[in-house]
Design a protein around this motif. Structure first.
Motif, PDB file in Angstrom:
ATOM      1  N   LEU A 109       0.922  -1.350   0.103  1.00 39.23           N
ATOM      2  CA  LEU A 109       0.324  -0.535   0.448  1.00 39.23           C
ATOM      3  C   LEU A 109       0.822   0.981  -0.181  1.00 39.23           C
ATOM      4  N   SER A 110       2.090   1.146   0.535  1.00 39.92           N
ATOM      5  CA  SER A 110       3.221   2.300   0.666  1.00 39.92           C
ATOM      6  C   SER A 110       3.774   2.359  -0.675  1.00 39.92           C
ATOM      7  N   ARG A 111       3.768   1.618  -1.651  1.00 39.03           N
ATOM      8  CA  ARG A 111       4.887   1.020  -2.413  1.00 39.03           C
ATOM      9  C   ARG A 111       6.172   1.289  -2.461  1.00 39.03           C
ATOM     10  N   LEU A 112       6.670   0.702  -1.036  1.00 35.24           N
ATOM     11  CA  LEU A 112       7.957  -0.537  -0.603  1.00 35.24           C
ATOM     12  C   LEU A 112       7.912  -1.821  -1.519  1.00 35.24           C
ATOM     13  N   LEU A 113       6.853  -2.678  -1.902  1.00 32.02           N
ATOM     14  CA  LEU A 113       6.277  -3.578  -2.372  1.00 32.02           C
ATOM     15  C   LEU A 113       5.876  -3.764  -3.794  1.00 32.02           C
ATOM     16  N   MET A 114       6.971  -4.374  -5.060  1.00 34.91           N
ATOM     17  CA  MET A 114       5.946  -4.454  -6.420  1.00 34.91           C
ATOM     18  C   MET A 114       5.690  -5.660  -6.388  1.00 34.91           C
ATOM     19  N   PRO A 115       4.211  -4.976  -6.781  1.00 32.11           N
ATOM     20  CA  PRO A 115       3.006  -5.958  -6.502  1.00 32.11           C
ATOM     21  C   PRO A 115       2.995  -7.490  -7.784  1.00 32.11           C
ATOM     22  N   LEU A 116       3.509  -8.880  -7.439  1.00 33.78           N
ATOM     23  CA  LEU A 116       3.302 -10.252  -8.819  1.00 33.78           C
ATOM     24  C   LEU A 116       2.785  -8.989 -10.080  1.00 33.78           C
ATOM     25  N   SER A 117       1.090  -9.096  -9.082  1.00 27.86           N
ATOM     26  CA  SER A 117       0.501  -8.446 -10.500  1.00 27.86           C
ATOM     27  C   SER A 117      -0.932  -7.413  -9.553  1.00 27.86           C
ATOM     28  N   GLY A 118      -1.496  -7.409 -10.301  1.00 25.50           N
ATOM     29  CA  GLY A 118      -2.530  -6.123  -9.916  1.00 25.50           C
ATOM     30  C   GLY A 118      -2.022  -4.985  -9.086  1.00 25.50           C
ATOM     31  N   ARG A 119      -2.737  -4.466  -7.824  1.00 28.06           N
ATOM     32  CA  ARG A 119      -2.061  -2.683  -8.415  1.00 28.06           C
ATOM     33  C   ARG A 119      -2.833  -2.239  -7.188  1.00 28.06           C
ATOM     34  N   VAL A 120      -1.781  -0.969  -6.823  1.00 26.23           N
ATOM     35  CA  VAL A 120      -1.964   0.004  -5.366  1.00 26.23           C
ATOM     36  C   VAL A 120      -2.984   1.279  -6.411  1.00 26.23           C
ATOM     37  N   VAL A 121      -4.641   1.706  -6.071  1.00 24.48           N
ATOM     38  CA  VAL A 121      -4.657   3.489  -6.367  1.00 24.48           C
ATOM     39  C   VAL A 121      -4.534   4.098  -5.120  1.00 24.48           C
ATOM     40  N   LEU A 122      -4.475   5.187  -5.427  1.00 21.77           N
ATOM     41  CA  LEU A 122      -4.457   7.052  -4.778  1.00 21.77           C
ATOM     42  C   LEU A 122      -4.741   7.556  -5.608  1.00 21.77           C
ATOM     43  N   ASP A 123      -5.896   7.664  -5.629  1.00 24.80           N
ATOM     44  CA  ASP A 123      -6.378   9.023  -5.794  1.00 24.80           C
ATOM     45  C   ASP A 123      -7.005   8.928  -7.661  1.00 24.80           C
ATOM     46  N   GLY A 124      -7.212   7.123  -8.250  1.00 24.74           N
ATOM     47  CA  GLY A 124      -7.469   7.411  -9.034  1.00 24.74           C
ATOM     48  C   GLY A 124      -6.193   7.059  -9.869  1.00 24.74           C
ATOM     49  N   LYS A 125      -4.505   6.600  -9.119  1.00 24.10           N
ATOM     50  CA  LYS A 125      -3.354   6.791  -9.831  1.00 24.10           C
ATOM     51  C   LYS A 125      -2.678   5.649  -9.425  1.00 24.10           C
ATOM     52  N   ASP A 126      -2.563   5.156  -9.830  1.00 23.92           N
ATOM     53  CA  ASP A 126      -1.560   3.723  -9.541  1.00 23.92           C
ATOM     54  C   ASP A 126      -0.184   4.633  -8.887  1.00 23.92           C
ATOM     55  N   VAL A 127       0.000   3.756  -7.780  1.00 26.90           N
ATOM     56  CA  VAL A 127       0.931   4.635  -7.007  1.00 26.90           C
ATOM     57  C   VAL A 127       2.020   4.492  -7.464  1.00 26.90           C
ATOM     58  N   HIS A 128       2.891   3.685  -8.303  1.00 28.26           N
ATOM     59  CA  HIS A 128       4.257   2.994  -8.867  1.00 28.26           C
ATOM     60  C   HIS A 128       4.217   3.793 -10.203  1.00 28.26           C
ATOM     61  N   ARG A 129       2.803   4.535 -10.798  1.00 31.57           N
ATOM     62  CA  ARG A 129       3.430   5.852 -11.699  1.00 31.57           C
ATOM     63  C   ARG A 129       3.319   7.013 -11.118  1.00 31.57           C
ATOM     64  N   MET A 130       4.031   7.819 -10.173  1.00 26.44           N
ATOM     65  CA  MET A 130       3.247   8.631  -8.941  1.00 26.44           C
ATOM     66  C   MET A 130       4.775   9.036  -9.056  1.00 26.44           C
ATOM     67  N   PRO A 131       5.502  10.270  -8.574  1.00 20.65           N
ATOM     68  CA  PRO A 131       6.837  10.905  -8.211  1.00 20.65           C
ATOM     69  C   PRO A 131       7.123  10.402  -7.181  1.00 20.65           C
ATOM     70  N   ALA A 132       8.425  10.091  -6.614  1.00 23.82           N
ATOM     71  CA  ALA A 132       8.533   9.738  -4.946  1.00 23.82           C
ATOM     72  C   ALA A 132       8.076  11.267  -4.250  1.00 23.82           C
ATOM     73  N   LYS A 133       8.343  11.909  -4.316  1.00 19.88           N
ATOM     74  CA  LYS A 133       8.492  12.727  -3.746  1.00 19.88           C
ATOM     75  C   LYS A 133       6.573  13.175  -3.602  1.00 19.88           C
ATOM     76  N   GLN A 134       5.769  13.300  -4.410  1.00 18.58           N
ATOM     77  CA  GLN A 134       4.565  13.596  -4.493  1.00 18.58           C
ATOM     78  C   GLN A 134       3.587  12.750  -3.912  1.00 18.58           C
ATOM     79  N   LEU A 135       4.333  11.860  -3.925  1.00 18.16           N
ATOM     80  CA  LEU A 135       3.413  10.600  -3.082  1.00 18.16           C
ATOM     81  C   LEU A 135       3.840  10.721  -1.395  1.00 18.16           C
TER      82      LEU A 135
END
Length: 273
Positions: A52-78
């Motif tokens: 949920l905090s983006r420390l671990l990359m999923p094997l499949s699926g995704r974690v979504v914050l405000d409609g955005k995949d957390v792994h696609r968000m800039p680290a500082k913004q997150l």
């Protein structure tokens, strides 16, 4: 008023070295509420929090914050939105308490920017809230386990995020400080609207302080919802393999779990007159 962010896990499979620990899990975190993730040892609680905090990359699926995949968000913004206190964090050798807590302000600072009055106020408030102000000039590695835990919580508070994830925040704390920290988190939730997600081992504290319980078992969610609906004798047996009796906590009105040992002493609530 704090903006209520949405955080969801969608068809999430998590694991290590391609070995799945959590399988195809879906979860909606209640915005502006306090959620506890509970379950037996090694069931995937901390693994889920790391994802949920983006420390671990999923094997499949995704974690979504405000409609955005957390792994696609800039680290500082997150990091301006979501703060994390991981399990067993490690402080740099020799760092002082004030410097460590001050690191919680890094997401809010720009490159080459100076330490601001707002930064200083956030650190001072975090030290005060966790009763660690008298430790400010001491080295973190000189502190007791309980003191260090409160300092790490202070760093997370200094970050001043709208979502706060904590992995076993009451570890190393005596019962008095456990209650103080959980009272503090409730106050943070009620005054700032901070969404709080935490892993807790103590089921009774989780039931007393949280709006939502998520019980993890067999790599998925066994039950999620209001503590009274989740903390039942059947769920405790299924999730923990433990016989118990659940009564109403006379202090909080929330469910209170009484484990039944080999002597199987049963406590009955007094009859209402």
């Amino acid at each position: 008023m704090t903006v209520e962010h949405t955080l969801t896990a969608q068809n999430l499979t998590l694991g290590y070295n391609k070995r799945a620990v959590v399988n195809e899990l879906d979860l909606d975190i209640l915005p502006g509420k306090i959620t506890a993730i509970v379950g037996a040892n090694a069931c995937g609680k901390s693994t889920l929090l790391r994802a949920l905090s983006r420390l671990l990359m999923p094997l499949s699926g995704r974690v979504v914050l405000d409609g955005k995949d957390v792994h696609r968000m800039p680290a500082k913004q997150l990091a301006r939105i979501l703060g994390l206190l991981p399990q067993s964090p490690i402080a740099p050798e020799g760092i002082t308490v004030s410097d460590l807590v001050g690191r919680g302000r890094h997401p809010h600072q720009r490159l080459f920017s100076r330490w601001s009055a707002e930064d200083a106020a956030a650190v001072a408030a975090a030290l005060d809230m966790t009763a660690t102000g008298d430790l400010a000039d001491r080295a973190v590695d000189e502190l007791s386990g309980g003191q260090r835990q409160r300092v790490w919580i202070a760093m997370a508070l200094a970050q001043r995020t709208d979502l706060l994830l904590l992995d076993e925040p009451t570890t190393f704390l005596d019962v008095s400080h456990q209650v103080e920290i959980l009272d503090l988190l409730v106050e943070l939730n009620q005054t700032r609207g901070t969404t709080i997600i935490m892993v807790l081992h103590d089921l009774n504290l989780a039931a007393r302080y949280c709006d939502q319980l998520v019980a993890i078992a067999a790599g998925g969610i066994y039950a999620a919802g209001d503590p009274a609906a989740v903390l039942t004798e059947q769920s405790i047996k299924s999730v923990f393999g433990l016989d118990s009796q659940v009564i109403v906590d006379p202090v909080s009105g929330k469910p209170l779990m009484l484990p039944i040992g080999r002597r199987r002493v049963i406590v009955r609530e007094p009859e209402k007159r």
